[in-house]
Write an enzyme that holds these catalytic residues in place. Structure first.
Site, mmCIF file in Angstrom:
data_model
loop_
_atom_site.group_PDB
_atom_site.id
_atom_site.type_symbol
_atom_site.label_atom_id
_atom_site.label_comp_id
_atom_site.label_asym_id
_atom_site.label_seq_id
_atom_site.Cartn_x
_atom_site.Cartn_y
_atom_site.Cartn_z
ATOM 1 N N TYR A 1 -1.123 0.413 5.486
ATOM 2 C CA TYR A 1 -0.886 1.202 4.273
ATOM 3 C C TYR A 1 -0.255 0.331 3.195
ATOM 4 O O TYR A 1 -0.735 0.282 2.057
ATOM 5 C CB TYR A 1 0.018 2.399 4.589
ATOM 6 C CG TYR A 1 0.276 3.271 3.381
ATOM 7 C CD1 TYR A 1 -0.701 4.145 2.914
ATOM 8 C CD2 TYR A 1 1.490 3.204 2.691
ATOM 9 C CE1 TYR A 1 -0.475 4.932 1.800
ATOM 10 C CE2 TYR A 1 1.721 3.992 1.579
ATOM 11 C CZ TYR A 1 0.736 4.852 1.134
ATOM 12 O OH TYR A 1 0.947 5.619 0.021
ATOM 13 N N LYS B 1 -2.031 -0.837 -0.305
ATOM 14 C CA LYS B 1 -1.483 -0.362 -1.574
ATOM 15 C C LYS B 1 -1.062 -1.525 -2.476
ATOM 16 O O LYS B 1 -1.089 -1.414 -3.708
ATOM 17 C CB LYS B 1 -0.313 0.586 -1.320
ATOM 18 C CG LYS B 1 -0.763 1.954 -0.816
ATOM 19 C CD LYS B 1 -1.698 2.634 -1.801
ATOM 20 C CE LYS B 1 -2.085 4.024 -1.392
ATOM 21 N NZ LYS B 1 -2.978 4.692 -2.379
#
Length: 227
Positions: free
Chosen positions: A139, A143
């Site tokens: 994640y 990102k």
């Protein structure tokens, strides 16, 4: 009479997406896109067909793979994370995002793209928030990539299409009291974000109100990344 300004919201049924749909639909025409609604944005053929058939003035990309964990589940540590699971994050949060942005640009001569990164795309997720386990590396890595992808697209799609990024901090959403307390103490604003506190920045970036803004990342995190 001119047509109403039209905004596509991907991930329209998620926490941020539902809030934005509710807020922006009072002023603009909203096209909702979400896996729950039968829209698979990891399928390039679907993406090409959908964007060819649905023109808009702006797109707000809220869709993403996150690592929400159910109460009865436990997070893993970085030693347990599979390489395949990291690939899944990259496939959804970077590859599919690139595909969606590209098809929006291919099918609209002008417009605005608003992408979503996260505060953990700027600084590392803190291990001390997760009781010995870790937020998924995929994640945070993906990102961080959204920020650079936004800069790449802004450079290559200018001047007709503007591309910007929002990096929000943690949004209060039924977390347990211990987590909220820990998170709040690490934030200069001493609290988590309310789910409606992204409405106005999205309105600004998705419309001509931000006509000279492109390639920028707006960090909306209550000061989290300043410490």
């Amino acid at each position: 009479m001119s047509e109403k300004y039209k905004i596509i919201i991907t991930g329209s049924e998620g926490l941020i997406g539902t809030q934005l749909v509710q807020f922006l639909s009072t002023k603009y025409d909203i096209l909702k896109v979400d896996l729950i609604l039968g829209h698979n944005l990891t399928d390039e053929s679907f993406v090409k067909k959908w964007f060819n058939e649905n023109k808009a003035d702006a797109i707000v990309n809220c869709f993403a793979l996150n690592d929400h964990v159910r109460k009865e589940e436990e997070r893993e540590t970085l030693y347990d994370i599979s390489l395949n699971s990291i690939s899944k994050y990259l496939d959804v949060n970077i590859v599919s995002l690139f595909s969606v942005c590209r098809e929006f640009a291919r099918n609209n001569q002008n417009g605005s793209i608003v992408n979503f990164s996260a505060s953990t795309g700027i600084v590392s997720a803190r291990p001390d928030l997760y009781n010995g386990s870790h937020k998924h590396a995929g994640y945070s890595i993906s990102k961080a990539g959204v920020i650079n992808l936004t800069k790449y697209l802004a450079t290559h799609l200018a001047p007709n299409i503007r591309v910007n990024c929002i990096a929000p901090g943690g949004i209060e959403n039924n977390q347990d009291a211990e987590f909220i307390n820990k998170y709040s103490k690490l934030t200069p604003m001493n609290r988590m974000m309310k789910k409606d506190e992204l409405n106005d920045i999205v309105d600004y970036l998705a419309t001509k109100k931000s006509s000279y803004v492109t390639g920028s990342t707006f960090v909306i995190d209550g000061g989290w990344t300043t410490w």
